[in-house]
Design an enzyme around this catalytic site. Structure first.
Site, mmCIF file in Angstrom:
data_model
loop_
_atom_site.group_PDB
_atom_site.id
_atom_site.type_symbol
_atom_site.label_atom_id
_atom_site.label_comp_id
_atom_site.label_asym_id
_atom_site.label_seq_id
_atom_site.Cartn_x
_atom_site.Cartn_y
_atom_site.Cartn_z
ATOM 1 N N ASP A 140 0.872 -1.176 0.000
ATOM 2 C CA ASP A 140 0.000 0.000 0.000
ATOM 3 C C ASP A 140 0.904 1.218 0.000
ATOM 4 O O ASP A 140 1.696 1.408 0.915
ATOM 5 C CB ASP A 140 -0.891 -0.044 1.251
ATOM 6 C CG ASP A 140 -1.507 1.308 1.612
ATOM 7 O OD1 ASP A 140 -1.620 2.176 0.726
ATOM 8 O OD2 ASP A 140 -1.882 1.484 2.794
ATOM 9 N N GLU A 178 -3.698 4.296 -2.364
ATOM 10 C CA GLU A 178 -4.065 3.887 -1.009
ATOM 11 C C GLU A 178 -5.556 4.033 -0.761
ATOM 12 O O GLU A 178 -6.203 3.129 -0.214
ATOM 13 C CB GLU A 178 -3.292 4.692 0.036
ATOM 14 C CG GLU A 178 -3.673 4.277 1.451
ATOM 15 C CD GLU A 178 -2.838 4.933 2.535
ATOM 16 O OE1 GLU A 178 -2.550 4.257 3.537
ATOM 17 O OE2 GLU A 178 -2.480 6.111 2.382
ATOM 18 N N GLU A 179 -6.122 5.167 -1.154
ATOM 19 C CA GLU A 179 -7.546 5.386 -0.917
ATOM 20 C C GLU A 179 -8.400 4.357 -1.657
ATOM 21 O O GLU A 179 -9.388 3.847 -1.118
ATOM 22 C CB GLU A 179 -7.938 6.803 -1.345
ATOM 23 C CG GLU A 179 -7.407 7.907 -0.445
ATOM 24 C CD GLU A 179 -6.002 8.366 -0.791
ATOM 25 O OE1 GLU A 179 -5.479 9.286 -0.140
ATOM 26 O OE2 GLU A 179 -5.411 7.792 -1.726
#
Length: 591
Positions: free
Chosen positions: A367, A385-386
């Site tokens: 990530d 990441e989101e």
């Protein structure tokens, strides 16, 4: 000796000279070209001495006055990268976990005795702890709300009494509106009346077609799930704090309950982020920032989040396993001596096709994190990441207890479930539908998915990264995450970590990750996300490093040389792979 040859010698740092065969550099005669009528210089440089051979050979390369060199190291080189099937995944690893157990550094929120004997998931009995190193729960007896009555006297009420009344009222309804949700939330967050907006949630419900619009009956189900908090979480949840290695294991149902409370914004002391706020060093967890400031991004985020709640509130589809969140801190005594590292390059698979989450399933999936875990998942952020957190919403609960990551720290999540699929990226991101996760589970009922959150440095100016202090920081950060607990660990699936908005050099970041993987004795799959040039360049430089048996330590010294050259050039400089290729392959630039 010509000026150009002198300049070429000045580019050799003291570290690099030790790696070159002595006495091989010499000037070459000048010659005139009729076409350009300019001087050209032939410069011979010694080839890189491999760790397995005491002999070296020298080669000559022509360099023009502009400092350009012919990159012969790229030509006719056998590709020694491996196939994706050659890398190890969790199902192939013989990891023996033994009985689930808690310890001083491992908190388990389910009853381990019942689980080990009966494989039943029941909440572990415990007590509430209202202290700074534990999550302050909304159902704590120490959580109170000050309310002003008709007599203008301040009345103290248990926060959970007010919350439970509002949630129970919602849960009894067959359907509820966004206005009902807003009214309930503001009853126990009165100080934010007029500050919090729910326009994004309201616009979202209005714009979704009726065929997909299941939200009105879903709101009461989320409220009912949140109401179960005192029965689902009986043991205090410790904060995963900086400077400490510790882990928390909880059930997916417990995670769903905590996230339902985040949806209804029940967590106390978590609504401000100023420097004097109690949780100023933690990411936000209440969903207020997701509900306000409508945008197309918010619409797609809410589609993913609402789908998750639709699954976990259904008795037929709610998940039944465990998830572990491990914060890892790399002590100074565990930091490698990079310059002295003798490891050779690990296995590498590189491709411009595929994705970490699909093709890297079962591997340690990286990530590209923010030091605030989850980044802008609850606001406007929508990059790697989101997106990962939206497809695997159970990851969001880590924001409740994970302090901002330090330079020698990472977070590893084992067992999270993927609920959705997507298309696009950033502004083009779209929720593309549900995902049925068929991964097998390990001995602790965790899905065989490991996600590693490591945060790269953010460079305002690209040139800032060519600094060995920062290179070493990134090496230590990657190694902290890649370092395993034993010898039978899955290989790593990663990509252009710290590039894009963080301004990282993809070539430098690829080598940093390769070095950390070598030190951790793990293979690596690197997905370039459509960057065909990086794929080809990395294949070529990797093949050269393998064939010349370049160690991690020697590669570290090459990075030192490159950083020195970049600072001497003060601007224009050759790419890292060319610098290494020309050096290791027997050529040096005449910049």
């Amino acid at each position: 000796m010509s000026k150009q040859s002198d300049h070429g010698k000045r580019n050799d740092s003291s570290q690099m000279k030790a790696l070159l065969s002595p006495g091989d550099s010499k000037s070459c005669p000048k010659e005139n070209t009729e076409k350009h009528d300019k001087q050209r210089t032939n410069t011979c440089e010694a080839s890189f001495s491999s760790s397995s051979s005491s002999s070296s050979s020298s080669r000559c390369v022509q360099g023009g006055g502009s400092g350009q060199v012919e990159s012969e190291w790229r030509r006719h080189r056998e590709d020694v990268t491996v196939s994706l099937q050659d890398l190890k995944r969790l199902p192939q690893c013989n990891i023996r976990l033994g009985h689930l157990a808690f310890s001083r550094t491992h908190t388990v929120l389910i009853d381990v005795d019942i689980y080990n004997c009966e494989r039943q998931l029941r909440a572990q009995d415990g007590r509430d702890i209202w202290q700074s190193n534990f999550v302050k729960m909304p159902c704590s007896m120490s959580s109170v709300i000050n309310k002003t009555g008709f007599t203008m006297q301040t009345e103290r009420k248990l926060r959970w009494t007010v919350i439970a009344k509002q949630l129970a009222k919602l849960a009894k309804k067959p359907s509820a509106t966004v206005e009902d949700v807003e009214e309930a939330i503001m009853k126990y967050n009165p100080k934010y009346k007029g500050q919090w907006s729910f326009d994004a949630l309201s616009s979202f419900v209005k714009c979704i077609p009726k065929t997909e619009n299941y939200f009105s009956p879903l709101f009461p189900k989320i409220a009912a799930l949140a109401l179960n908090l005192p029965g689902y979480i009986k043991k205090a949840i410790p904060l995963l704090q900086r400077g400490h290695t510790a882990s928390i294991t909880m059930s997916q149902v417990q995670i769903a309950c905590l996230l339902a409370n985040a949806f209804f914004c029940t967590f106390p002391h978590r609504n401000t982020s100023g420097p004097n706020a109690e949780y100023h060093n933690y990411p936000s967890i209440n969903f207020t920032s997701l509900f306000g400031n409508w945008s197309e991004r918010k619409k797609e985020k809410l589609r993913a989040i609402m789908h998750y709640f639709n699954v976990v509130t259904n008795d037929d589809t709610k998940p039944t396993g465990l998830v572990t969140f491990e914060r890892r801190f790399l002590k100074n005594t565990d930091i490698p001596n990079w310059r002295g590292s003798q490891e050779l390059m690990p296995k590498l698979y590189v491709t411009s096709h595929g994705t970490i989450e699909n093709d890297g399933t079962g591997m340690l999936q990286v990530d590209f994190a923010s030091h605030w875990i989850g980044g802008g998942v609850l606001s406007s952020g929508l990059v790697q990441e989101e997106i990962l957190f939206l497809m695997n919403p159970e990851l969001i609960v880590s924001r409740l207890f994970t302090e901002k990551l330090g330079d020698n720290e990472c977070l590893i999540i084992t067992g999270s479930q993927q609920f959705s699929i997507y298309s696009g990226f950033s502004d083009s991101f779209e929720w593309a539908g549900p995902h049925a996760d068929h991964l097998k589970r390990d001995e602790w009922a965790r899905l065989q998915r490991q996600i590693l959150a490591i945060d790269a440095l953010h460079f305002r100016h690209r040139g800032e990264q060519y600094n060995m202090i920062k290179v070493t920081r990134e090496l230590n950060k990657a190694y902290c995450g890649f370092k395993g607990h034993g010898h039978d660990e899955p290989d790593i699936a990663t990509g252009k970590w710290g590039c894009g908005a963080f301004n990282g050099d993809p070539q430098l970041k690829a080598l940093i990750q390769l070095m950390a993987a070598a030190k951790a004795k793990r293979g690596m799959a690197l997905f370039t996300f459509g960057d065909r040039k990086l794929e080809e360049d990395l294949q070529q430089i990797y093949s050269l490093l393998v064939q010349k048996e370049v160690t991690v330590g020697k590669l570290y010294e090459l990075l030192e040389d490159y950083c020195s050259d970049v600072h001497r050039q003060r601007g224009s400089h050759m790419e890292l792979f060319d610098f290494i290729g020309n050096t290791v392959g027997g050529h040096r630039s005449l910049l």
